[in-house]
Enzyme design. Structure first.
Site, mmCIF file in Angstrom:
data_model
loop_
_atom_site.group_PDB
_atom_site.id
_atom_site.type_symbol
_atom_site.label_atom_id
_atom_site.label_comp_id
_atom_site.label_asym_id
_atom_site.label_seq_id
_atom_site.Cartn_x
_atom_site.Cartn_y
_atom_site.Cartn_z
ATOM 1 N N TYR A 1 0.827 -1.209 0.000
ATOM 2 C CA TYR A 1 0.000 0.000 0.000
ATOM 3 C C TYR A 1 0.863 1.261 0.000
ATOM 4 O O TYR A 1 1.622 1.515 0.937
ATOM 5 C CB TYR A 1 -0.950 0.012 1.203
ATOM 6 C CG TYR A 1 -1.896 -1.177 1.246
ATOM 7 C CD1 TYR A 1 -2.165 -1.935 0.109
ATOM 8 C CD2 TYR A 1 -2.526 -1.544 2.432
ATOM 9 C CE1 TYR A 1 -3.025 -3.021 0.147
ATOM 10 C CE2 TYR A 1 -3.395 -2.629 2.477
ATOM 11 C CZ TYR A 1 -3.633 -3.371 1.328
ATOM 12 O OH TYR A 1 -4.479 -4.442 1.377
ATOM 13 N N HIS B 1 0.334 -11.773 1.231
ATOM 14 C CA HIS B 1 -0.667 -11.004 0.484
ATOM 15 C C HIS B 1 -1.203 -11.829 -0.687
ATOM 16 O O HIS B 1 -2.415 -11.882 -0.937
ATOM 17 C CB HIS B 1 -0.012 -9.701 -0.007
ATOM 18 C CG HIS B 1 -0.946 -8.564 -0.187
ATOM 19 N ND1 HIS B 1 -0.547 -7.259 -0.134
ATOM 20 C CD2 HIS B 1 -2.276 -8.509 -0.433
ATOM 21 C CE1 HIS B 1 -1.583 -6.454 -0.328
ATOM 22 N NE2 HIS B 1 -2.639 -7.199 -0.525
ATOM 23 N N SER C 1 -12.990 -5.098 1.400
ATOM 24 C CA SER C 1 -13.928 -4.428 0.483
ATOM 25 C C SER C 1 -15.387 -4.774 0.801
ATOM 26 O O SER C 1 -16.180 -5.105 -0.097
ATOM 27 C CB SER C 1 -13.601 -4.747 -0.983
ATOM 28 O OG SER C 1 -12.297 -4.329 -1.314
ATOM 29 N N ARG D 1 -16.079 -1.507 -2.458
ATOM 30 C CA ARG D 1 -15.205 -0.428 -2.958
ATOM 31 C C ARG D 1 -15.995 0.869 -3.192
ATOM 32 O O ARG D 1 -15.742 1.603 -4.138
ATOM 33 C CB ARG D 1 -14.479 -0.892 -4.226
ATOM 34 C CG ARG D 1 -13.695 -2.204 -4.024
ATOM 35 C CD ARG D 1 -12.986 -2.648 -5.270
ATOM 36 N NE ARG D 1 -12.436 -4.001 -5.147
ATOM 37 C CZ ARG D 1 -11.198 -4.306 -4.730
ATOM 38 N NH1 ARG D 1 -10.379 -3.354 -4.388
ATOM 39 N NH2 ARG D 1 -10.792 -5.567 -4.676
ATOM 40 N N PHE E 1 -19.310 1.017 -3.870
ATOM 41 C CA PHE E 1 -20.555 0.785 -4.607
ATOM 42 C C PHE E 1 -21.754 0.676 -3.663
ATOM 43 O O PHE E 1 -22.813 1.282 -3.906
ATOM 44 C CB PHE E 1 -20.417 -0.491 -5.466
ATOM 45 C CG PHE E 1 -21.726 -1.012 -6.004
ATOM 46 C CD1 PHE E 1 -22.474 -0.263 -6.905
ATOM 47 C CD2 PHE E 1 -22.215 -2.255 -5.609
ATOM 48 C CE1 PHE E 1 -23.685 -0.739 -7.402
ATOM 49 C CE2 PHE E 1 -23.421 -2.739 -6.102
ATOM 50 C CZ PHE E 1 -24.172 -1.973 -6.997
#
Ligand code: NAP
Length: 313
Positions: free
Chosen positions: A37, A104, A183, A187, A189
């Site tokens: 990140y 990850h 999420s 994200r 939505f």
């Protein structure tokens, strides 16, 4: 993640630090980072902002995926890379130990057992307390858990991404592993203010996700009005409804929403007070599910990086 990259334009370090402090002040108990990140900047941000509050939250980070010398995102699970990343993470985070350290993405070119073994060694050496995996199948979880006990599996999970329901949620419950749902607001939505893909900056990763593209996006947007009605009926926002739905999946399911804004941070925290009846959950399930949503969650270039059970789009 979004304090450093991925969606929109990241806030300044001072604004981001304000969000982090407020999160702890109002009762968030876990903060999730990764070497990827902001290509290290997110860990630096956390370390600088919260080094004096290290005992107040569970710190998680991730290794195995990062920016290479050419500035390209790369998956590299070689033991020496994982070890070096962990040392870099500890330095950037300004801590002696990371509470939960995820792989990850597992590097499919190399034996899974060697990668888990390396993370297990980091536990033995006291550099990390527990380990986990991200975006893996039930079969991979069982293989890894046999090498070293896993504490958590972090995978995308929300009303519109249900892959974990095929086998991973049950496998985690059976093995006593926490399922961390990333999420959970899809994200952005699943909210009262969904993003406008046409207005996103070029580096926004949603521009590379089929569900936010072409004809998929207007179709998906058309699913939202009855969700808004349901949220109003429950006396909550759409984001809170989405989070309450994830929370209702089981005691072992932990949603980790992301935000750059204090008002959203507070709104999302209040979702823990929203209780949905089985009838409400069934109505929500009928509106947003793999059959009603249009488009794949990742593009064709990204899908091979994961090994979760996929549900055809
Ligand atoms: N393991 C992995 O491969 C992986 C992948 C992705 C993410 N993650 C982790 O999971 C975390 C969460 O993922 P995510 O950021 O995709 O989660 P998310 O909460 O589903 O999406 C975040 C987006 O939703 C918006 N949002 C959040 N709360 C909102 C609200 N109440 N109303 C309206 N919009 C809202 C945010 O915008 P605002 O900033 O405007 O609030 C942001 O653009 C990340 O921070 C990262 O740590 C892990």
């Amino acid at each position: 993640m979004c304090l450093s990259h991925a969606y929109g334009t990241p806030p300044s370090p001072a604004e981001a630090a304000n969000v982090l402090h407020r999160a702890i002040d109002i009762g968030y108990t876990m903060l999730d980072s990764a070497a990827l990140y902001g290509f290290g900047n997110n860990e630096t941000l956390l370390g600088n902002a919260l080094k004096d509050r290290r005992q107040e939250y569970v710190l998680t980070s991730k290794c195995g995926m990062f920016k290479n010398a050419q500035g390209v995102r790369e998956i590299d699970g070689r033991p020496e890379t994982l070890r070096r990343t962990c040392e870099d993470s500890l330095r950037r985070l300004q801590t002696e130990v990371i509470d939960l350290y995820y792989l990850h993405r597992w590097d499919k070119r190399l034996p899974l057992e060697d990668q888990i073994g390396t993370l297990g060694d980091l536990v033995s050496e006291g550099k990390v307390r527990t380990i986990g995996l991200s975006e893996v199948s039930a079969a991979t979880i069982r293989r890894a858990h046999a090498v070293h006990p896993l504490t958590a599996i972090q995978t995308e999970y929300s009303l519109w991404t249900r892959n974990a329901e095929v086998a991973v949620l049950d496998t985690c419950r059976e093995l006593g592993i926490a399922f961390v749902a990333f999420s959970p607001i899809a994200r952005g939505f699943l909210s009262d203010a969904p993003p406008d893909p046409a207005a996103l900056p070029p580096k926004d990763i949603r521009l590379g996700m089929p569900r936010f593209q072409g004809n998929h996006w207007p179709h998906n947007l058309s699913l939202l009005p009855p969700v808004r009605d349901l949220a109003r009926e429950q006396g909550c926002t759409v984001a809170q409804l989405a989070l309450a739905w994830v929370l209702a999946r089981g005691e072992h399911v932990v949603p980790i929403p992301g935000t750059t804004r204090v008002d959203h941070l507070e709104e999302n925290a209040a979702a823990s007070g929203v209780r949905l009846s089985p009838g409400t959950i069934a109505r929500l399930d009928a509106i947003i599910n793999p059959a009603t949503v249009s488009g794949a969650r990742y593009n064709d270039a990204t899908l091979p990086e994961i090994d979760t059970e996929e549900i055809p789009a």
